[in-house]
Write an enzyme that holds these catalytic residues in place. Structure first.
Site: not given
Length: 302
Positions: A32, A89, A161, A173, A222
């Site tokens: 980003d 985006k 974030g 998963r 994250g």
């Protein structure tokens, strides 16, 4: 046809061509950026592409309010600055923002839950565009619905974030577990799974036969350290998106280089040990467990 024309054909056009362009990013890191200076740092650090937005997700969380598509003139500046693909985006369901990004020359559009959702019911019909799209997913059914709408790349939603990789791991998963179950099912059982989960039947069978999603699947949400990036590659992701983790770090250049190196050496603990020594202090994080439900971005656009 010239080499330039061949590349242009790969960038835009049919569903197969759009998936092919997305696949060209496989094994890489997409970072980003908010301006051309950050884009240059990202390219120098080894990013395979950059994602332009007005503010990184951590700052969007702090600021609050309505998060929208960034000024397209900034995207055009970044396109002029770097030689790698530049993505932008758009809000979920905001067809006009996606049209503007495509007209501005975005190599790929991210229909993103990081921005404020524009349509609570429908996503963009990505089949109507020549630019490829990437979309987030928390599970296999979400991923297959986005692919059915025309997405050429899937990414985990994670919890953008935060700097907490927990939800990205959970979503990956979820996807892998469901694919494994489908592989062991009879044809009729797959049909029943598709009905129960609201997933396109054709894509359910294709995914089961392939043993993976029909499009590339990146990790996002994250990821804040080289170890996080390596972990997601070990979980079977095809590449990594890093948002606030690069330019929220003490030394963005060093962090970017280390994340790229970790992706390239994700299965080599000795190399990872050395890589983890280099990047300096990472972004200040926020645990997913501390977020109220209304603060979570991952629930947007199912």
């Amino acid at each position: 046809m010239t080499e330039e024309t061949d590349l242009e054909d790969l960038r835009r056009g049919t569903d197969l061509v759009k998936r092919g362009f997305a696949k060209m990013q496989k094994g890489g890191v997409i970072m980003d950026v908010v301006n051309r200076e950050q884009a240059r740092i990202a390219e120098d650090a080894g990013a395979v592409a950059v994602m332009h937005l007005e503010s990184v997700p951590a700052d969007i969380r702090k600021r609050g309010g309505v998060a929208r598509m960034a000024d397209p003139s900034k995207l055009e500046e970044i396109i002029e600055e770097v030689s790698i693909p530049v993505m932008g985006k758009a809000r979920i369901g905001h067809t006009a923002e996606a049209q503007i990004l495509e007209a501005a020359g975005a190599d790929m559009v991210d229909e993103s839950e990081v921005l404020t959702q524009a349509d609570d019911r429908y996503h963009i019909d990505k089949r109507e565009f020549t630019a490829p799209f990437v979309c987030g997913a928390r599970n296999l059914a979400e991923a297959l619905r986005r692919i059915d709408e025309g997405a050429a790349m899937i990414r985990t939603k994670g919890e953008a974030g935060t700097g907490d990789v927990n939800q990205a791991v959970t979503h990956q998963r979820n996807i892998q577990r469901s694919i494994g179950k489908l592989e062991g099912m009879a044809y009729e059982e797959r049909d029943e799974w598709a009905r129960e989960h609201g997933a396109p039947r054709r894509l359910v069978h294709e995914t089961a036969d392939r043993g993976r999603l029909p499009v590339v699947n990146f990790a996002a949400g994250g990821i804040a350290t080289p170890a996080d990036a390596a972990l997601m590659m070990q979980h079977g992701c095809d590449g990594i998106f890093v948002g606030s983790g690069i330019f929220g770090a003490e030394n963005p250049q060093a962090m970017g280089e280390s994340v790229v190196a970790a992706v390239n050496n994700y299965d080599d603990p000795e190399q990872l040990k050395e890589i983890a020594k280099n990047p300096g202090k990472g972004m200040k994080g926020q645990a997913n467990a501390d977020l109220d439900e209304e603060e979570q971005l991952q629930g947007r656009g199912v």
